[in-house]
Design a protein around this motif. Structure first.
Motif, PDB file in Angstrom:
ATOM      1  N   GLY A   1      -6.900 -37.300  49.507  1.00 27.52           N
ATOM      2  CA  GLY A   1      -6.464 -36.877  50.839  1.00 27.52           C
ATOM      3  C   GLY A   1      -4.986 -37.144  51.045  1.00 27.52           C
ATOM      4  O   GLY A   1      -4.258 -36.322  51.622  1.00 27.52           O
ATOM      5  N   MET A   2      -4.521 -38.300  50.567  1.00 27.53           N
ATOM      6  CA  MET A   2      -3.089 -38.617  50.651  1.00 27.53           C
ATOM      7  C   MET A   2      -2.270 -37.637  49.816  1.00 27.53           C
ATOM      8  O   MET A   2      -1.214 -37.154  50.258  1.00 27.53           O
TER       9      MET A   2
ATOM     10  N   SER B   1      -2.381 -29.754  60.588  1.00 23.06           N
ATOM     11  CA  SER B   1      -3.083 -29.355  59.368  1.00 23.06           C
ATOM     12  C   SER B   1      -4.361 -30.165  59.136  1.00 23.06           C
ATOM     13  O   SER B   1      -5.271 -29.722  58.431  1.00 23.06           O
ATOM     14  N   GLU B   2      -4.449 -31.349  59.743  1.00 28.22           N
ATOM     15  CA  GLU B   2      -5.632 -32.194  59.551  1.00 28.22           C
ATOM     16  C   GLU B   2      -6.887 -31.580  60.174  1.00 28.22           C
ATOM     17  O   GLU B   2      -8.013 -31.937  59.799  1.00 28.22           O
TER      18      GLU B   2
ATOM     19  N   TYR C   1      -5.864 -38.675  54.546  1.00 32.26           N
ATOM     20  CA  TYR C   1      -5.031 -37.634  55.150  1.00 32.26           C
ATOM     21  C   TYR C   1      -4.394 -38.147  56.437  1.00 32.26           C
ATOM     22  O   TYR C   1      -3.182 -38.003  56.661  1.00 32.26           O
ATOM     23  N   ASP C   2      -5.212 -38.773  57.286  1.00 33.36           N
ATOM     24  CA  ASP C   2      -4.716 -39.219  58.587  1.00 33.36           C
ATOM     25  C   ASP C   2      -3.700 -40.341  58.445  1.00 33.36           C
ATOM     26  O   ASP C   2      -2.711 -40.393  59.181  1.00 33.36           O
TER      27      ASP C   2
ATOM     28  N   LEU D   1     -11.520 -38.707  52.475  1.00 35.70           N
ATOM     29  CA  LEU D   1     -10.387 -37.778  52.382  1.00 35.70           C
ATOM     30  C   LEU D   1      -9.624 -37.725  53.701  1.00 35.70           C
ATOM     31  O   LEU D   1      -8.386 -37.763  53.726  1.00 35.70           O
ATOM     32  N   LEU D   2     -10.350 -37.663  54.817  1.00 37.83           N
ATOM     33  CA  LEU D   2      -9.704 -37.638  56.130  1.00 37.83           C
ATOM     34  C   LEU D   2      -9.046 -38.974  56.461  1.00 37.83           C
ATOM     35  O   LEU D   2      -8.001 -39.020  57.120  1.00 37.83           O
TER      36      LEU D   2
ATOM     37  N   ASN E   1       2.904 -31.727  53.484  1.00 33.86           N
ATOM     38  CA  ASN E   1       4.169 -32.116  54.119  1.00 33.86           C
ATOM     39  C   ASN E   1       5.373 -31.539  53.371  1.00 33.86           C
ATOM     40  O   ASN E   1       6.325 -31.046  53.981  1.00 33.86           O
TER      41      ASN E   1
ATOM     42  N   VAL F   1      -3.080 -34.575  48.925  1.00 36.89           N
ATOM     43  CA  VAL F   1      -3.100 -33.258  49.578  1.00 36.89           C
ATOM     44  C   VAL F   1      -2.070 -33.200  50.697  1.00 36.89           C
ATOM     45  O   VAL F   1      -1.302 -32.244  50.815  1.00 36.89           O
ATOM     46  N   VAL F   2      -2.028 -34.251  51.537  1.00 42.91           N
ATOM     47  CA  VAL F   2      -1.099 -34.211  52.666  1.00 42.91           C
ATOM     48  C   VAL F   2       0.347 -34.367  52.197  1.00 42.91           C
ATOM     49  O   VAL F   2       1.264 -33.846  52.833  1.00 42.91           O
TER      50      VAL F   2
ATOM     51  N   VAL G   1      -0.352 -38.754  56.589  1.00 40.33           N
ATOM     52  CA  VAL G   1       0.382 -37.642  57.210  1.00 40.33           C
ATOM     53  C   VAL G   1       1.649 -38.153  57.888  1.00 40.33           C
ATOM     54  O   VAL G   1       2.662 -37.459  57.975  1.00 40.33           O
TER      55      VAL G   1
END
Length: 468
Positions: free
Chosen positions: A163-164, A194-195, A25-26, A21-22, A171, A166-167, A29
């Motif tokens: 994760g993508m 937010s991460e 997300y990373d 997930l991270l 955003n 969610v971000v 973002v």
């Protein structure tokens, strides 16, 4: 008694997939902040599109470093503690990327030195992604029973896509209703900051999960390995699995090419093709692609959310079918779908036709990727390498993947300036070549234990040696 204890395995897997997930997300973002970074840095400092592309993709340098060193960390300190290190890197990067002026610079005053500092923080986050991308599927693959392994490792890809998604929502929520001036000055900072929330959650939960039994056996900790296997299987099956694992470590020296070069090359090419088909161009630059179709800034982010939902749906399809239909058929079907999608976008770009058809072809392309090359490559990388070389072989394959990702992502703005049609056509050609590669060279791994796959590889090596 059941031969395996599904709830325990699933709970462990869910914690490990927070690394995925991270990862998602990373890497995603940046899609919401990319336009603001161009305004804040590139426009103010009069930087070229190449420099902007390198800034957008700078985290990938860290991904390459993290991928390369993942073998060392996962072998030296274990799979669990490597994931803890990744969580710390995520957290540090989230804070630093949001406020790169921390300690050394004045807020709101862009400079070349500040741009370098921003890129350093993004590279640190990328190191976390590189570590997590290698170690999380390895961890799940070494914990999971063979008949659930494809599904559980695919959950890591679901977590990446989730994760993508969610971000994308984060955003969009940050930018919605705000002026572009506010987003360009302040909003992008909230996006990166937010991460920190999922990074802290991942860090805390990792202290509740065990090390993998295969790593413990490699450290001569058989009793600890058996205790964990007993929580996954009944005692008879746990003893049999422990015996298989011990035999696999006794059979070969741990040199990278102990089992021949072919398996390592196949792992590397799987990783390279996963990136050369152009998926991260669609993910990193999604809002800009939709803006080029005439959408407003917040509307383009909303269309990115739609694409994210499609990605989640088709990743679920892969999870439900990977242990039923196998790895190879899904990869080949996905390659065909990606070819259709990319050549469709290329044709529209050549004819200067921008509209809903472009969105449809992009969705066909990303959906095809998410039901095949997205999750299945991670499954195969966690499966095809023997126990004694898994850490170093996965590290090389993952580093190659991030190097390919960096090349494709950083060259995209420059390629688009030359020709959009040729750029998307190139990704279409890569999709065709990926199908041929899978058909000719990739083994089917469905339903076999990691040790059974290793025995088959050893047998193939022996037959080749005898024939020569």
């Amino acid at each position: 008694m059941k031969k395996h204890k599904s709830l325990y395995i699933v709970l462990i897997t869910l914690v490990a997939t927070l690394g995925g997930l991270l990862f998602g997300y990373d890497t995603a973002v940046i899609s919401g902040a990319e336009g603001s970074l161009q305004t804040y840095f590139a426009d103010n400092l009069d930087l070229s599109s190449l420099v902007h592309g390198l800034t957008v993709s700078s985290a990938l340098i860290g991904c390459i470093i993290g991928g390369l060193f993942s073998g060392y960390f996962s072998t030296k300190f274990g799979r669990k503690y490597s994931l803890i290190l990744a969580a710390l890197l995520f957290l540090f990067s989230a804070i630093g990327s949001a406020y790169p002026e921390l300690l050394f610079f004045t807020a709101g005053e862009p400079s070349y030195a500040l741009l370098v500092m921003f890129n350093i923080y993004r590279i640190i986050g990328g190191m976390g992604v590189g570590l997590a991308s290698a170690v999380a599927p390895m961890y799940i693959g070494e914990i999971a029973p063979s008949h659930l392994r494809g599904r559980l490792v695919s959950l890591n890809q679901f977590a990446i896509i989730f994760g993508m998604l969610v971000v994308y929502f984060v955003n969009w929520g940050i930018a919605r209703g705000q002026t572009m001036e506010w987003v360009n000055e302040v909003g992008w900072r909230f996006m990166f900051a937010s991460e920190a929330i999922p990074a802290i959650l991942f860090l805390l939960l990792l202290f509740t999960v065990p090390e993998t039994p295969r790593y413990l056996v490699s450290q001569n900790k058989n009793d600890e390995a058996f205790n964990i296997l007993s929580k996954i299987y009944d005692k008879t099956m746990a003893k049999a699995t422990l015996y298989e694992i011990n035999n696999s470590f006794d059979s070969k020296k741990g040199k990278l090419f102990s089992f021949g070069a072919t398996v390592v090359v196949v792992g590397i090419l799987l990783s390279v093709f996963q990136q050369f088909v152009g998926i991260n161009v669609a993910l990193y630059y999604a809002p800009r692609i939709f803006e080029s179709m005439g959408a407003a800034r917040d509307a383009s982010m909303f269309q990115t959310i739609i694409m994210g939902l499609v990605n989640v749906i088709f990743t679920i399809i892969a999870i439900l079918t990977v242990d039923k239909f196998g790895r190879k058929p899904l990869l080949i079907i996905g390659s065909i779908g990606m070819t259709v999608g990319m050549f469709g976008v290329a044709g529209l770009a050549f004819s200067n036709t921008i509209g809903i058809a472009t969105l449809i072809f992009i969705i066909i392309y990303t959906a095809s990727f998410m039901m095949s090359w997205g999750p299945i490559v991670w499954v195969l990388i966690s499966e095809i390498f023997p126990n004694k070389i898994r850490g170093q072989a996965v590290a090389i394959a993952v580093a190659a993947q991030w190097a390919a990702n960096y090349f494709i992502s950083s060259t995209y703005p420059m390629m688009m300036e030359f020709s959009g049609g040729l750029t998307y056509g190139f990704y279409g050609v890569m999709s065709i070549l990926s199908a041929i590669f899978v058909w000719k060279f990739v083994p089917e791994t469905k339903g076999k234990s990691l040790e059974q796959l290793e025995m088959r590889l050893r047998r193939d090596q022996s037959e080749k040696s005898s024939a020569s």
